[in-house]
Scaffold this motif. Structure first.
Motif, PDB file in Angstrom:
ATOM      1  N   VAL A 177     -45.910 -59.098  48.188  1.00 11.58           N
ATOM      2  CA  VAL A 177     -44.989 -60.261  46.463  1.00 11.58           C
ATOM      3  C   VAL A 177     -46.346 -61.135  46.365  1.00 11.58           C
ATOM      4  O   VAL A 177     -46.362 -61.296  45.238  1.00 11.58           O
ATOM      5  N   VAL A 178     -47.143 -61.210  46.794  1.00 13.58           N
ATOM      6  CA  VAL A 178     -48.767 -61.703  46.195  1.00 13.58           C
ATOM      7  C   VAL A 178     -49.331 -61.105  45.159  1.00 13.58           C
ATOM      8  O   VAL A 178     -49.867 -61.290  44.481  1.00 13.58           O
ATOM      9  N   GLU A 179     -48.805 -59.489  46.123  1.00 20.96           N
ATOM     10  CA  GLU A 179     -49.306 -58.878  44.896  1.00 20.96           C
ATOM     11  C   GLU A 179     -49.078 -58.694  44.114  1.00 20.96           C
ATOM     12  O   GLU A 179     -49.507 -58.256  42.592  1.00 20.96           O
ATOM     13  N   ASP A 180     -47.613 -57.696  43.358  1.00 19.20           N
ATOM     14  CA  ASP A 180     -46.623 -58.078  42.885  1.00 19.20           C
ATOM     15  C   ASP A 180     -47.166 -59.876  42.020  1.00 19.20           C
ATOM     16  O   ASP A 180     -47.052 -59.796  40.157  1.00 19.20           O
ATOM     17  N   ALA A 181     -47.009 -60.854  42.293  1.00 19.46           N
ATOM     18  CA  ALA A 181     -47.521 -62.482  41.708  1.00 19.46           C
ATOM     19  C   ALA A 181     -48.753 -62.000  40.535  1.00 19.46           C
ATOM     20  O   ALA A 181     -48.731 -62.296  39.189  1.00 19.46           O
ATOM     21  N   ARG A 182     -49.670 -61.284  41.369  1.00 18.49           N
ATOM     22  CA  ARG A 182     -51.063 -61.330  40.928  1.00 18.49           C
ATOM     23  C   ARG A 182     -50.867 -60.097  40.075  1.00 18.49           C
ATOM     24  O   ARG A 182     -51.364 -60.507  38.269  1.00 18.49           O
ATOM     25  N   ILE A 183     -49.858 -59.220  39.985  1.00 16.73           N
ATOM     26  CA  ILE A 183     -49.797 -58.143  38.504  1.00 16.73           C
ATOM     27  C   ILE A 183     -48.815 -58.795  37.299  1.00 16.73           C
ATOM     28  O   ILE A 183     -49.766 -57.929  36.240  1.00 16.73           O
ATOM     29  N   GLU A 184     -48.502 -59.223  37.699  1.00 15.50           N
ATOM     30  CA  GLU A 184     -47.794 -59.663  36.416  1.00 15.50           C
ATOM     31  C   GLU A 184     -48.306 -61.357  36.357  1.00 15.50           C
ATOM     32  O   GLU A 184     -48.399 -61.392  34.531  1.00 15.50           O
ATOM     33  N   ALA A 185     -49.148 -61.927  37.316  1.00 12.32           N
ATOM     34  CA  ALA A 185     -50.450 -62.568  36.648  1.00 12.32           C
ATOM     35  C   ALA A 185     -50.912 -62.155  35.784  1.00 12.32           C
ATOM     36  O   ALA A 185     -51.138 -62.566  34.014  1.00 12.32           O
ATOM     37  N   VAL A 186     -51.541 -60.932  35.602  1.00 13.82           N
ATOM     38  CA  VAL A 186     -52.672 -60.608  34.368  1.00 13.82           C
ATOM     39  C   VAL A 186     -52.073 -60.236  33.537  1.00 13.82           C
ATOM     40  O   VAL A 186     -52.219 -60.002  31.634  1.00 13.82           O
ATOM     41  N   GLU A 187     -50.424 -58.989  33.656  1.00 10.54           N
ATOM     42  CA  GLU A 187     -49.362 -58.862  32.524  1.00 10.54           C
ATOM     43  C   GLU A 187     -49.133 -60.242  30.693  1.00 10.54           C
ATOM     44  O   GLU A 187     -48.594 -59.984  30.010  1.00 10.54           O
ATOM     45  N   MET A 188     -49.525 -61.027  32.102  1.00 11.58           N
ATOM     46  CA  MET A 188     -49.108 -62.717  31.071  1.00 11.58           C
ATOM     47  C   MET A 188     -50.265 -63.197  30.602  1.00 11.58           C
ATOM     48  O   MET A 188     -49.734 -64.174  29.905  1.00 11.58           O
TER      49      MET A 188
END
Length: 250
Positions: A177-188
């Motif tokens: 969850v944390v890793e995907d949240a960080r990935i999404e933040a980078v994409e955004m």
């Protein structure tokens, strides 16, 4: 933001260790005119009370699966983090018949009755008000949660490898969850202090991660607009300016 965070509980702790008084979740319902703003501290208080309710009143145990039948909403944010705190697995839009307990909004009470465990109902009325008439067979969240403790002390901490979320049959461990949240933040393109405005539902991966987990993971905040509620372009633009929105998800 703390790069050592490995669970959703860690993300909330890091937010509290920073500027705990800053807005974290702001909610707009353009059908009622409601606006609710929760600081990190206020949301954390709702999380603690809800986690205590889960464990002490509802008897939820680590690993139990909770069918979460709620829309994108500030109270949904509290339930997501409370589940992590109590090591309960929220299944977004899950089948109540297969769940250990269910949490439902006013439009999903009939399907929620399929759950054989504890059932909790949320009115989703302005300011989290209770139901005018308590729904039969359900605990009214607005009645049950205020008396809960303001501090939650887990029996056991959520571990990075523990299952922590299910969407569309796909499971995430806490660290995923944390890793995907960080990935999404980078994409955004999200950075600390950014404010994301979200008009998406949270019943799918992008809506939930872009609309909640990603802003939390990077030390940002989110402005949630009730999905599907009517709003004209001029009002939306004024809201972006007033709320100092830096990213929009729709």
């Amino acid at each position: 933001m703390n790069t050592t965070d490995r669970t959703p509980v860690d993300l909330l702790r890091s937010a509290l260790a920073g500027d705990a008084g800053r807005p974290l979740v702001t909610w707009y319902d353009d059908t009622t005119g409601e606006r609710v703003e929760l600081s990190v501290t206020t949301l954390a208080n709702w999380v603690a009370k809800t986690a205590n309710l889960l464990r002490d009143d509802l008897g939820a145990e680590p690993g139990d699966r909770l069918a979460l039948l709620l829309p994108a909403h500030w109270q949904t944010a509290a339930w997501l983090l409370a589940c992590a705190s109590a090591r309960v697995v929220p299944v977004i839009g899950g089948d109540p018949g297969d769940a250990d307990l269910v949490v439902a909004g006013p439009d999903r009470l009939e399907e929620a009755r399929e759950c054989r465990g504890e059932r909790v109902a949320l009115s989703l009325r302005p300011l989290g008000a209770r139901f005018p008439e308590p729904p039969e067979g359900f605990i009214d969240y607005a009645v049950a949660v205020p008396g809960q403790g303001d501090v939650f002390v887990p029996d056991e901490e959520l571990e990075p490898g523990d299952e922590a979320l299910v969407i569309d049959g796909i499971g995430w461990t806490a660290d995923q969850v944390v890793e995907d949240a960080r990935i999404e933040a980078v994409e955004m393109g999200l950075a600390p202090g950014d404010r994301a405005l979200c008009r998406l539902e949270w019943n799918h991966r992008r809506g939930l991660f872009a609309g909640f987990w990603a802003p939390l993971a990077v030390g940002g905040s989110v402005v949630i607009c009730r999905p599907g509620a009517p709003i004209d372009d001029a009002t939306l633009e004024r809201r972006r300016e007033t709320e100092r929105v830096t990213r929009t998800v729709e």
